[in-house]
Design a protein around this motif. Sequence first.
Motif, short mmCIF file in Angstrom:
data_model
loop_
_atom_site.label_atom_id
_atom_site.label_comp_id
_atom_site.label_asym_id
_atom_site.label_seq_id
_atom_site.Cartn_x
_atom_site.Cartn_y
_atom_site.Cartn_z
N VAL A 174 21.97 15.20 9.44
CA VAL A 174 22.94 15.01 10.52
C VAL A 174 23.74 13.73 10.33
O VAL A 174 24.40 13.25 11.25
CB VAL A 174 22.24 15.01 11.90
N ASN A 175 23.68 13.14 9.14
CA ASN A 175 24.49 11.96 8.79
C ASN A 175 24.22 10.78 9.72
O ASN A 175 25.15 10.04 10.08
CB ASN A 175 25.98 12.30 8.83
N CYS A 176 22.97 10.59 10.09
CA CYS A 176 22.64 9.49 10.99
C CYS A 176 22.50 8.16 10.25
O CYS A 176 22.53 7.10 10.86
CB CYS A 176 21.35 9.79 11.74
N SER A 177 22.28 8.24 8.94
CA SER A 177 22.16 7.07 8.03
C SER A 177 20.89 6.25 8.23
O SER A 177 20.82 5.10 7.80
CB SER A 177 23.39 6.16 8.12
N LYS A 223 19.06 0.97 31.24
CA LYS A 223 20.36 1.51 30.87
C LYS A 223 20.28 2.19 29.50
O LYS A 223 19.52 1.77 28.62
CB LYS A 223 21.43 0.41 30.81
N SER A 224 21.09 3.21 29.33
CA SER A 224 21.17 3.90 28.04
C SER A 224 21.97 3.05 27.06
O SER A 224 23.08 2.61 27.36
CB SER A 224 21.84 5.26 28.23
N VAL A 225 21.39 2.84 25.87
CA VAL A 225 22.06 2.05 24.83
C VAL A 225 22.10 2.87 23.56
O VAL A 225 21.09 3.42 23.12
CB VAL A 225 21.32 0.71 24.58
N THR A 226 23.28 2.96 22.94
CA THR A 226 23.46 3.74 21.72
C THR A 226 23.58 2.81 20.52
O THR A 226 24.39 1.87 20.53
CB THR A 226 24.72 4.61 21.80
N ASN A 227 22.77 3.06 19.51
CA ASN A 227 22.84 2.30 18.26
C ASN A 227 23.89 2.98 17.38
O ASN A 227 23.62 4.02 16.77
CB ASN A 227 21.47 2.30 17.58
N LEU A 228 25.08 2.41 17.30
CA LEU A 228 26.17 3.03 16.56
C LEU A 228 25.91 3.07 15.05
O LEU A 228 26.52 3.86 14.34
CB LEU A 228 27.48 2.29 16.83
N THR A 229 24.97 2.25 14.57
CA THR A 229 24.63 2.30 13.14
C THR A 229 24.06 3.65 12.79
O THR A 229 24.29 4.18 11.70
CB THR A 229 23.61 1.19 12.80
N HIS A 230 23.30 4.25 13.71
CA HIS A 230 22.65 5.52 13.44
C HIS A 230 23.25 6.70 14.21
O HIS A 230 22.81 7.83 14.03
CB HIS A 230 21.15 5.41 13.76
N CYS A 231 24.24 6.45 15.03
CA CYS A 231 24.92 7.51 15.77
C CYS A 231 25.94 8.20 14.87
O CYS A 231 26.67 7.53 14.11
CB CYS A 231 25.61 6.92 16.99
#
Length: 334
Positions: free
Chosen positions: A228-231, A285-293
């Motif tokens: 899924v190209n999450c890296s 709070k919801s936090v998204t790690n953009l490195t793996h998103c």
Amino acid sequence: MFIINREGVETRSLEHNNDVCLGCGICVDTCPTESLRLGPLVPIARGLIDMDYVSINEKTCVLCGLCAVSCPFSALSFEINDTNVKDLENYPNWDISLSVNQEDCLYCGKCKSACPRDAIIFERRLPKREDLVRGEISINEDNCLYCNICAEMCPADAIELACIPTTQNDVLANTISIDTSKCVFCKVCSRSCPTEAIMAICSTCMEQDNITETEITGNTFITENACVNCSWCEDVCPVDAINVEKPFEGTIKLVETEEVVCKGNSCHACQDVCPCNAVEIVDGKSVTNLTHCNLCGACIKACPTSIRQINRNSMKLVNINSQSWNDILNKLIE
């Protein structure tokens, strides 16, 4: 999973594979006839109901293939005359790459452990232990009590005691054996033996110049249809042997108001549907790690308060030759 086949001047078929589908809704967003529909993402992701992420209205689907072309994750397959449109020059395709440099790979296995989708096939071939150590070991069975202390103490599980029946009055006789392919000549057995029945000599240090140099080989592959190209694999690789190109660039953020805020731990729908393990709850709070998103947008579709906002700045879908398709596909980055 659904499969649609239609025959005419051309034979066209569309197939959905729910095993690799992320429930991101990209196909739904790009369908020009609104024939695709997302199911209840959160209950499906949590295993509460057994159904596909995507369903289709076969009566309204025109088999244009736009949904399959727009899916970066190979959940939809579209064929014309038994040829996948990915192999046709006049159809768009994703310019993304997944690669492992086998020459640099250490076969440590960290990538496989980190992958959230089991998309990495990993094989490691180690040298034989007996080729890396030198020594001698023997047991004087006249002095051996067969007390099993040596076997219990052996850190390599190289000693085994057994009992075999004899022909004389069916009396049990004890036997003891040492597997030299496991033994590392550490001498724990000889030091723990109460009758000094074991003699062990380690000569590894003295013969180190004659010992074969350690060589670890293997294979590491990324399965494209499952990736899924999450890296994650790229991020944890200690020698930078993996390269993952994501389909989108952009950001995800929370847009809260006084009336509508993130429910955090009481909801965590975004965390449950994320295929990349890129979402966590921090301080409620919801936090998204953009490195793996991978910016698929599944969390956006799942959020019950609609406060998550995705902004895709660019995408790596190339070779879009139709203006109408270009208008539809570019909505993904608006």
